[in-house]
Scaffold this motif. Structure first.
Motif, PDB file in Angstrom:
ATOM      1  N   GLY A  45      55.155  36.123  37.624  1.00 52.94           N
ATOM      2  CA  GLY A  45      56.800  36.535  37.765  1.00 52.94           C
ATOM      3  C   GLY A  45      56.637  38.304  37.606  1.00 52.94           C
ATOM      4  N   GLY A  46      57.620  38.847  38.478  1.00 54.13           N
ATOM      5  CA  GLY A  46      57.775  40.131  38.315  1.00 54.13           C
ATOM      6  C   GLY A  46      56.760  40.929  38.785  1.00 54.13           C
ATOM      7  N   PRO A  47      56.755  42.409  38.874  1.00 53.85           N
ATOM      8  CA  PRO A  47      55.719  43.493  39.145  1.00 53.85           C
ATOM      9  C   PRO A  47      54.482  42.979  38.681  1.00 53.85           C
ATOM     10  N   SER A  48      53.293  43.386  39.526  1.00 51.82           N
ATOM     11  CA  SER A  48      52.092  43.091  39.092  1.00 51.82           C
ATOM     12  C   SER A  48      51.674  44.231  38.100  1.00 51.82           C
ATOM     13  N   VAL A  49      50.948  44.013  37.152  1.00 53.36           N
ATOM     14  CA  VAL A  49      50.277  44.956  35.881  1.00 53.36           C
ATOM     15  C   VAL A  49      48.841  44.701  35.977  1.00 53.36           C
ATOM     16  N   SER A  50      48.166  45.911  35.282  1.00 51.24           N
ATOM     17  CA  SER A  50      46.931  45.969  35.206  1.00 51.24           C
ATOM     18  C   SER A  50      46.259  44.746  34.277  1.00 51.24           C
ATOM     19  N   CYS A  51      45.222  44.104  34.724  1.00 50.08           N
ATOM     20  CA  CYS A  51      44.482  43.070  33.984  1.00 50.08           C
ATOM     21  C   CYS A  51      43.777  43.952  33.078  1.00 50.08           C
ATOM     22  N   ASP A  52      44.042  43.272  31.408  1.00 56.95           N
ATOM     23  CA  ASP A  52      43.529  44.089  30.553  1.00 56.95           C
ATOM     24  C   ASP A  52      42.488  43.230  29.820  1.00 56.95           C
ATOM     25  N   TYR A  53      41.535  42.285  30.412  1.00 53.91           N
ATOM     26  CA  TYR A  53      41.046  41.215  29.992  1.00 53.91           C
ATOM     27  C   TYR A  53      39.591  41.785  29.046  1.00 53.91           C
ATOM     28  N   PRO A  54      38.826  41.111  28.490  1.00 54.47           N
ATOM     29  CA  PRO A  54      37.763  41.303  27.582  1.00 54.47           C
ATOM     30  C   PRO A  54      36.713  41.452  28.619  1.00 54.47           C
ATOM     31  N   ALA A  55      35.554  42.243  28.369  1.00 53.93           N
ATOM     32  CA  ALA A  55      34.505  42.547  29.222  1.00 53.93           C
ATOM     33  C   ALA A  55      33.810  41.365  29.745  1.00 53.93           C
ATOM     34  N   ALA A  56      33.363  41.433  31.083  1.00 53.49           N
ATOM     35  CA  ALA A  56      32.766  40.374  31.466  1.00 53.49           C
ATOM     36  C   ALA A  56      30.948  40.343  30.861  1.00 53.49           C
ATOM     37  N   ILE A 111      39.289  35.578  34.540  1.00 52.67           N
ATOM     38  CA  ILE A 111      40.046  35.748  35.676  1.00 52.67           C
ATOM     39  C   ILE A 111      41.309  35.394  35.468  1.00 52.67           C
ATOM     40  N   PRO A 112      42.621  35.683  36.203  1.00 55.22           N
ATOM     41  CA  PRO A 112      43.928  35.166  35.862  1.00 55.22           C
ATOM     42  C   PRO A 112      44.040  33.699  36.399  1.00 55.22           C
ATOM     43  N   CYS A 113      44.493  32.838  35.561  1.00 58.86           N
ATOM     44  CA  CYS A 113      44.754  31.487  35.751  1.00 58.86           C
ATOM     45  C   CYS A 113      45.868  31.278  36.749  1.00 58.86           C
ATOM     46  N   PRO A 114      45.394  30.384  38.071  1.00 55.01           N
ATOM     47  CA  PRO A 114      46.505  30.108  38.865  1.00 55.01           C
ATOM     48  C   PRO A 114      47.327  29.179  38.723  1.00 55.01           C
ATOM     49  N   THR A 115      48.397  29.707  37.925  1.00 60.30           N
ATOM     50  CA  THR A 115      49.467  28.792  37.553  1.00 60.30           C
ATOM     51  C   THR A 115      50.544  28.816  38.594  1.00 60.30           C
ATOM     52  N   THR A 116      51.304  27.710  38.561  1.00 59.92           N
ATOM     53  CA  THR A 116      52.354  27.538  39.897  1.00 59.92           C
ATOM     54  C   THR A 116      53.623  27.310  39.067  1.00 59.92           C
ATOM     55  N   GLY A 117      53.617  27.122  37.567  1.00 65.71           N
ATOM     56  CA  GLY A 117      55.022  26.758  37.124  1.00 65.71           C
ATOM     57  C   GLY A 117      55.349  27.749  35.951  1.00 65.71           C
ATOM     58  N   ASN A 129      47.949  41.426  28.525  1.00 66.11           N
ATOM     59  CA  ASN A 129      48.646  42.619  29.558  1.00 66.11           C
ATOM     60  C   ASN A 129      49.801  43.250  29.153  1.00 66.11           C
ATOM     61  N   GLY A 130      50.717  42.775  28.062  1.00 63.51           N
ATOM     62  CA  GLY A 130      51.875  43.272  27.831  1.00 63.51           C
ATOM     63  C   GLY A 130      53.020  42.734  28.280  1.00 63.51           C
ATOM     64  N   ALA A 156      59.786  28.381  29.769  1.00 65.96           N
ATOM     65  CA  ALA A 156      60.269  29.508  29.585  1.00 65.96           C
ATOM     66  C   ALA A 156      61.051  29.913  30.777  1.00 65.96           C
ATOM     67  N   SER A 157      61.624  31.146  30.575  1.00 63.22           N
ATOM     68  CA  SER A 157      62.411  31.656  31.912  1.00 63.22           C
ATOM     69  C   SER A 157      61.594  31.854  33.050  1.00 63.22           C
ATOM     70  N   GLY A 158      60.339  31.749  33.062  1.00 70.84           N
ATOM     71  CA  GLY A 158      59.477  31.862  34.056  1.00 70.84           C
ATOM     72  C   GLY A 158      57.964  31.991  33.828  1.00 70.84           C
ATOM     73  N   GLU A 159      57.268  32.617  34.647  1.00 73.50           N
ATOM     74  CA  GLU A 159      55.638  32.930  34.480  1.00 73.50           C
ATOM     75  C   GLU A 159      55.486  34.241  34.044  1.00 73.50           C
ATOM     76  N   LEU A 160      54.531  34.527  33.529  1.00 74.21           N
ATOM     77  CA  LEU A 160      54.029  35.946  33.166  1.00 74.21           C
ATOM     78  C   LEU A 160      53.544  36.815  34.436  1.00 74.21           C
ATOM     79  N   ALA A 161      53.743  37.876  34.383  1.00 79.20           N
ATOM     80  CA  ALA A 161      53.510  38.770  35.474  1.00 79.20           C
ATOM     81  C   ALA A 161      52.036  38.668  36.027  1.00 79.20           C
ATOM     82  N   ALA A 162      51.600  38.734  37.378  1.00 75.38           N
ATOM     83  CA  ALA A 162      50.465  38.733  37.844  1.00 75.38           C
ATOM     84  C   ALA A 162      49.797  40.007  37.483  1.00 75.38           C
TER      85      ALA A 162
END
Length: 335
Positions: A99-110, A236-242, A310-311, A327-333
């Motif tokens: 949900g909401g505007p896309s943000v930068s992925c701040d994931y640990p190193a591959a 990777i981001p989880c492909p959540t739908t709810g 990602n904040g 919750a009110s929605g999903e976390l931002a992509a």
């Protein structure tokens, strides 16, 4: 390893060593038996694969005053010296959900030099270390896992498990022959009892492992101790739908509770509860539940806020009841 205790306000804490499974290291397809203190064995055919973090189910005793008893699980501290090569400090990936505007992925190193084995829940797991609900066996299915109908999940090595910080994270594992599989972290692969569980190692569910390897191979990742194949993996981001959901550990106790966050697209970094008009940060347990102070959050409903790696944040009002509460929605992509 599981530690059972009664929260402060009822009785002095007491400890009980329960089961912690191991990844099998046996020859000719046999897994090892459980380590010291284990009540399970990692048997069955599995090449050099074996059981992951076998855990026992949580107990919730009758409670008065400060609250009911509850179980905890402690993650072992890694003493491994293995440190496979990694890429940059963050992983860039895109997600179609959120949900909401896309943000930068701040994931640990591959990891360019990773390794994998496999396990099944029947190798000693009555519960996964991240406390997600097991909804099926043979085939093994864990709730909220978005891959393979819930069958593609993973036990993360102790160092990268990071005291449950990576619970619910999704990973893509690649073999040098081009095969890939995606899985969600639901468990811990404990270095304390299994030398294979070094940094960069993942113990996949058997059905996930079979997407990129053969059962007879068992232990893949030649640059990180495996017998065949070069393995790399990334978050990777989880492909959540709810919507993100929250669940109370003890849905009948007004005086003590813990909260778990589930169904999130990105790893959860922080949980807060608003008490008397002030946001208070909860402490994450190694079994992935969050607790504020002594567990007394005041009168329900509880106003909670989860922040991902990602904040991005989501909020919810939780009633004192069982089951998932959205919750009110999903976390931002992120991208």
């Amino acid at each position: 390893m599981k530690l059972d205790y009664l929260p402060a306000g009822i009785l002095w804490p007491f400890l009980s060593l329960i089961a912690l499974g191991v990844v099998g290291c046996g020859d000719e397809g046999q897994g090892d038996s459980g380590g010291a203190g284990s009540t399970s064995t990692a048997g069955g055919q599995g090449g050099e694969g074996g059981a992951g973090a076998a855990t026992t189910g949580p107990g919730t005793g009758p409670g008065t005053g400060a609250g009911a008893g509850s179980s905890t699980a402690t993650g072992a501290t890694s003493t491994s010296s293995g440190d496979p090569g990694t890429t940059s400090a963050t992983t860039s990936a895109s997600a179609s959900s959120g949900g909401g505007p896309s943000v930068s992925c701040d994931y640990p190193a591959a990891y360019e030099n990773g390794s994998i084995t496999f396990y099944t829940l029947d190798m000693g797991s009555t519960e996964v270390n991240c406390s997600y609900q097991i909804t099926g066996r043979n085939p093994d299915i864990v709730a909220h896992v978005p891959f393979g109908g819930g069958q593609y999940f993973a036990a993360m090595n102790t160092a990268d498990y990071n005291d449950a910080a990576m619970c619910g994270a999704c990973v893509e594992v690649s073999r040098d022959d081009g095969r890939t599989v995606q899985a969600m972290v639901v468990d811990q692969c404990p270095i304390a009892t299994n030398p294979k569980c070094v940094r960069g190692h993942i113990d996949l569910s058997k059905n996930a492992f079979l997407k990129i390897g053969e059962e007879r191979e068992g232990y893949l990742g030649t640059t990180n101790g495996g017998a065949a194949g070069k393995i790399s993996w990334k978050y990777i981001p989880c492909p959540t739908t709810g919507a993100v959901t929250f669940r109370l550990k003890d849905p009948t106790n007004r005086y003590w509770n813990e909260i778990i966050v589930e169904g999130h697209a990105h790893p959860i970094e922080k949980l807060e509860v608003e008490i008397n008009g002030t946001w208070q940060t909860a402490t994450r347990q190694s079994y992935n539940y969050f607790v504020v102070g002594d567990g007394n959050m005041g009168q329900p409903p509880y106003h909670v806020r989860a922040t991902d790696i990602n904040g991005s944040t989501v909020e919810a009002m939780l009633d004192l009841k069982a089951g998932d509460q959205p919750a009110s929605g999903e976390l931002a992509a992120c991208n």
